[in-house]
Design an enzyme around this catalytic site. Structure first.
Site, PDB file in Angstrom:
ATOM      1  CB  CYS A  25     -27.655 -45.437   8.182  1.00  0.00           C
ATOM      2  SG  CYS A  25     -25.902 -45.459   8.597  1.00  0.00           S
ATOM      3  CG  ASN A  26     -23.906 -41.956   6.577  1.00  0.00           C
ATOM      4  OD1 ASN A  26     -24.329 -41.398   7.579  1.00  0.00           O
ATOM      5  ND2 ASN A  26     -22.777 -42.647   6.563  1.00  0.00           N
TER       6      ASN A  26
END
Lengths: 341, 341, 341, 341
Positions: free
Chosen positions: B148-149
Site C-alpha cells: 500500500c505504501n
C-alpha cells in the site's frame, strides 16, 4: 432515464452525502446544486472528496431552472426551508431534510421559537420515517425528513409502543452522537481540540428539539401523551448515533416485537436476543442495527439502536423517500455496505 | 452472469474490504470465504458491519470446491500465499494481496528473510500496479498486489523518473499511514490507547520492506540503481496514506508530467499546481489524489500523493485488477465516492 | 514569596496552559488575567477544567494594576503584542509567547506582511530558546518565545549546524503537528469533523512563517545563508509536534553531537542511537525527546525531535524563561511528567 | 523524609500513572517497581514517557526487599493480589488497586467466579472511596481501591441515597468510558482500528462486575437491597468516565444535597444547578466534576459525574489514600490541574 435532481443547500455535510449517494445511484442524476454563500464555486472547492465527479457549479437558488427538475432535496438550516419550499413550483417533488415540516405549526413554534412561515403546506407534508410512512410517502409531493436522533430512537420504540409492551411513563433514552450532526458551521465547541477526547451531554433535561417529534409520534401511536426522558451526548466520532433505550417491559417480548416488525425491512436488522449493536458497524450506510437484552432486574430491558446520522438519519433516508416518490425501487443506490474500519 | 469469487483469508481488514466492494459490484458474486482459524463462523460474527449480506460461511481452504470459482483473492499474511497459490488449480485466476509475488525470489529473500517457496510461479506473476501494468494484467493468471505504501509513492514518482525530471539520488519520502494497514492482529502498539494521540515513525532508516518494491521498480524505470529515503509514520486515523515526496527538479515540469500521465486515468486525479491533497478526501474510495508545489528554494518540488490503504492501496486495486483479468470494465464496482466526513 | 504574574490573553490555549503550569508552581502566583472580549467572565467559564482554582476574574488589559506585577506573559495573536508591550511599565518583565519580537523588524515585515509597531524594543528582546540563550535570558526584560515548530526543529539542528556535521543545502524537515497549535479561533478546517481522520499539509513550499526564525537562527549559526525545506502537516492529535529531519552527514556523529550537547539539559533527552521518539511520550510536559538513526544509503541520517507544542513549544518554555528572569530555579514547576496514555 | 514506595505491577497503565503522580509528590519516593514478565527491563523501555525519571529497574516481586518499604501499591489484574498480599510483611501498608478486597468473600465469588484466596484479610480491608471512608482509611493497613466506574457513580448517588432523595427502584446509570480502563492487555476489540470511530456498550444487562460494589455500598446506605440499572459504553477517548445517572426525585433537592456534601471536599466540585460537566475537563487530574439538571418531566433529575479513570478512578485515589495512611496531607501531590486540550 434518470430523474433530474436538485440539491438546495449543497455545501453542508448532508448535501455532500446526498451527492455521494447519488453519484452511484443509477436512477438519479444531479442537475443543479445550490449554496447561496458559495455560489460560483465548484463542488470540488467546497468538498474536495467529490472532485472526481462531473457536477454542476454551485449556484444561487434563484439561478436554478426548475422546469427540468423532477425532485429537489432541501438541505438548509432549520427555518430557511419554509419560505423557500413555498416558492417552488407546485409540481416539483420535494424532500426536505430540515426541521421545517416535521411538526404541526403549533409544535414547530413551541420547539423552534418562531411562527411557521408556510403553515398551509403542513397538511401535505408527510413525515419521512420511511419504514412507517411508506404508503403515504409514495404519493407525497413534500416529505419532511426526520431528525437524525428522532429516527434512531423511533426505530427502537415505535413497535414497542404500538404493541403496548412497555411502561410509557418510564422511557429513558441516552444517546451518543457523532460530531457531524452539528454540521459544518463554526462553533467553538465543535473544534477538534474541544471535541477530541471529550464526551459531554447537551440539551439535557428535556430541551432537545427532537422531543417535538417524539411527543408527536409516540403520543399518536399510544393514543395518549407520551414524554420520554432524552439526553444526547457528543462523542468524538464523525458519524453515527447510538441510542441506549431503557424500558420497563419483558425483554423477550420486546425483542420479538422488533424482530417481527423488521423481518422484511431491507435496512433494519435486529440482532439475536442478548446481542447489542455497535456504532462502527453502520457507518457510511443506510442500515439500522437494533439489539435487545434483559437485565438481572426483572421487567427491565435495554434496546440499542444505531445508525449513521448523515446517511440513514438524513441523506440516505431522503434518497430512500425520493426513490418511493419517483417510482424507483426503494433500495436503489442505497445498498452500499458500511465502511469498517 | 457474475463471476464466482473466492476470498482466501477473509477475516482480515483487506478481506472485509473486498467483501464490501464486491457487495455492490454487478459483475462479481462471492462463492467462498475462507479463514482457517475462524472456519465455521459466519462473516457477520467476524465483521458485524457485513451482517446485511447473504454470504457463505467461513471455511478452511481445503473445504473450498474451486471447480466453480473464476477468480480467487488471496489476502493472507506474507509468507503464506506462496505454498497456497502453488496448490491452487492451474486455470484459476489469482489476485494475491500479500507480498509473496511482488519481488524476485532473491529480493524476496533479502527483504522477508526466508527463501521463496514457489519461485517457479514468480515469472508469471504480474506486478499489480494497474495504471502501469494494465496490459500484462489483462492476460495474467496471477497478479501480485502492490504494497500500500509502495503504490502511494509510485503514483508520485514513476512519471518523474521515467521523464528524467528529478535527481535520482535525492528523493525523500515521508509517509503518514493510517492504522488499519497494520491489520487486525494483536500488537501492544496497535491498541487504541497507544496509537490515539500519537505519531511515531517505524522501520526508519531504510528498513521497511516496501523498499524492495521501490528498488525493483524505480531501478528498472531509471535503468540504474535508485535508492530512495523512505520513512513511514503511524498517525491516528483508520484509513489512508499520505506521502510527502521531496524531490529536486523543476516543480512546474513535475506537475505537468503528472497531469499528462494521469489525464485519462479514471482513478488518479492531479490537482491544479500549488494545491495539495488531504487524506480525508480519498477515504473509502479507489481514488488517488496527487498535488505538486514548488518551494522558495529553487529547484525543489514537493509531490503529495494520497490514497486509502485498504481500498486503492489493497482491495480496490485488487478488484480493479480482477476486473481486467475477467474481461469486465476496469472501473466496475469501484466508482464509490469517498466518505467524508 | 511567590512572584506576582499577569497573563495577558488568557482565553486561548497557551493562556490556559500557563495557568495550568502556574497552578502547581511554588514560585509564582497569578495576580491578573486578561482577555479583552471575555472580560468580566471567570476563568472557569472560559476553561472549565480550571474551575478548582481560585483565580482572578478576566479583565481588560486597561484594568490591570501593573504596580504589583513582577512578570507578564503575553499570549496574544501575532501583531497585537507590539503596541501593547510598548505601553507596559519599563520595569515589568515580559515574556511574549507570540511572534512579535522573534525577528528583526525587516524580517518581521517580510514574513508577517506589516511593518513592526515597536522596532525600538527589538534590540532588547532576547530569543527565547532557553537552552541556547540561557545567559541572556537571565538578564532580559523582554523575552520573545519561539514558534513551536521553530523550537522543535532547532533542537534537532542547531548542534549539527554548529558542529558543521551536515550539508547545509540539503535539510528536509517534515513536521506532524497537533491541532491545538492552531488555537481556539473558529476556522472551518479546524472543526472536529474536518480534522479527525485527516492528515494534510499546510503552508507548503517555503511559506510557513516560522521559516523566518530558521533563516535567522541557522544562518547566524552557520555564518552563511541557510534555507531549509520545511513542511508541516496537521495530524488528528491535540498536542504535540514531531519533526522528521532528513540530513546528509554521518549518523553516528550526528547522534554523538546531540547526546553531548544535551547531556546536562534537564528537559532534552537524547535516545540511544537507532531509537526514535514518539509524540505520545512528551504530551503534557516540558520535555523534548530526540533520536537519530542512519540509513541504508550511507551519508544519510534521520533526526526526530518531538515536544508538546503548548508546553515546551510555548507555555512551558515561557515559564522556563520566566524562572530564569525571576531568579528562580530553571526547572521549578516544570518537572511534571508526561501524561500517557 | 519521603516515604519509600513499592509499586507491584508497574507495567500497566495504573502503574505508570502511579509513577507519574509520585514523580512530583514531595512525600513519596519510588524504591521498588515490579513486573514479573518484564523483570530486568527499565521503566523507560516499558513506558518511554517516564524516561526522564531515575527509577529502579523492574524486578520480580520476590526480588523486592520490603524491609525498607513503607507502603506498597498493588496494581495487578484481579485475582492475583489475594495471595500476594497475604505473603507481604504484616507491617507493610498496602493499597490494592484491583478488585480483590473490595467485596465480601461471598460477593467476590459471585462476581468474579472463584473463591477468595485470602478471606482472612477481608475484615481489615477498608473500601477506598476516600471521601466516604476517610477516617477508617487513616488507620488502615490494607485499603481496597474502588472500581473506576464504581467510584464515578457513587459520587453521584451516595448523598442522594443517604438523604432519601430518590426512588431506589428506578436508578438508571449510563456510562461512557475511556479505553484506558481496559488496560494494556491485547484484545482485538481494543485495537485502534476497532475502537476509533466506535461507541459500543459492554457487560450490559446487569453483568458488569462493578455492580457488586454498587449492591454492597448502596444497600448498606439504604438499609435495604438496591439494584441499579447500569450500562457502560466504550467511547474513543483515552481517559475519562462520564456517568449519566437518571433518577426520580426533586432535581433542586438533589443538587442541594450534592453541593452540601462536597462543599469542603478538595477534589469534588459541584457545578451550579443546570450546568453539567464534560469529560475533557478532568483528564489527567484527581478531580470529580458533578452536575444536576431537572427535566421537563417533573420529578426527574439527571446527575452527571465525571472523573479520570486512571487518576481519581484508580491511581490518584490510591495516592490520596496512601497520603492518609502515611500521615501526609491528603491532597499532597494530587493538585495537578487537568490537561486541556
Amino acid at each position: 432515464m434518470a430523474a433530474n435532481i436538485a440539491i438546495l443547500g449543497a455545501s453542508g455535510y448532508t448535501g455532500a452525502e446526498l451527492v455521494r449517494l447519488i453519484a452511484t445511484h443509477p436512477g438519479m442524476r444531479i442537475a443543479a446544486l445550490t449554496a447561496d454563500r458559495k455560489a460560483g464555486q465548484s463542488m470540488a472547492q467546497v468538498f474536495p472528496h467529490l472532485r472526481h465527479l462531473d457536477l454542476p457549479t454551485l449556484s444561487t437558488i434563484e439561478q436554478v431552472d426548475f422546469s427540468g427538475i423532477d425532485l429537489a432535496f432541501v438541505a438548509l438550516p432549520h427555518g430557511l426551508s419554509q419560505a423557500l419550499v413555498k416558492g417552488l413550483p407546485r409540481d416539483l417533488k420535494v424532500v426536505d431534510l430540515g426541521a421545517d415540516f416535521r411538526l404541526s405549526p403549533e409544535a414547530y413554534e413551541t420547539w423552534y421559537g418562531q411562527p411557521h412561515a408556510a403553515p398551509e403546506l403542513q397538511p401535505e407534508a408527510v413525515y419521512g420515517l420511511t419504514e412507517f410512512y411508506r404508503d403515504r410517502i409514495k404519493g407525497a409531493r413534500l416529505v419532511a425528513g426526520t431528525g437524525c436522533n428522532a429516527a434512531t430512537v423511533q426505530f427502537a420504540l415505535r413497535p414497542l409502543i404500538e404493541g403496548k409492551l412497555i411502561d410509557l411513563d418510564d422511557i429513558v433514552c441516552d444517546l451518543k452522537n457523532g460530531v457531524s450532526g452539528a454540521g459544518r458551521s463554526l462553533k467553538e465547541n465543535m473544534l477538534f481540540a474541544e471535541r477530541s477526547e471529550d464526551v459531554a451531554g447537551y440539551s439535557q433535561g428535556g430541551k432537545h428539539r427532537h422531543l417535538g417529534e417524539f411527543d408527536q409520534e409516540f403520543s399518536a401511536l399510544a393514543g395518549r401523551d407520551v414524554r420520554i426522558i432524552f439526553t444526547p451526548h457528543l462523542v468524538p466520532v464523525n458519524r453515527g448515533i447510538l441510542a441506549s433505550v431503557y424500558v420497563k417491559g419483558d425483554a423477550q417480548a420486546v425483542h420479538a416485537a422488533l424482530a417481527a416488525r423488521y423481518a422484511d425491512e431491507p435496512f433494519c436488522i435486529v440482532l439475536p436476543f442478548g446481542e447489542l449493536p455497535a456504532m462502527a458497524h453502520v457507518q457510511g450506510s443506510n442500515f439500522v442495527h437494533l439489539g435487545v437484552t434483559g437485565d438481572r432486574v426483572t421487567g427491565r430491558a435495554l434496546v440499542v439502536s444505531t445508525l449513521d446520522n448523515l446517511n440513514k438519519g438524513s441523506s440516505g433516508q431522503a434518497v430512500q423517500n425520493a426513490n418511493l416518490m419517483l417510482g424507483l425501487p426503494e433500495t436503489e443506490g442505497l445498498m452500499l455496505a458500511p465502511v469498517f474500519p
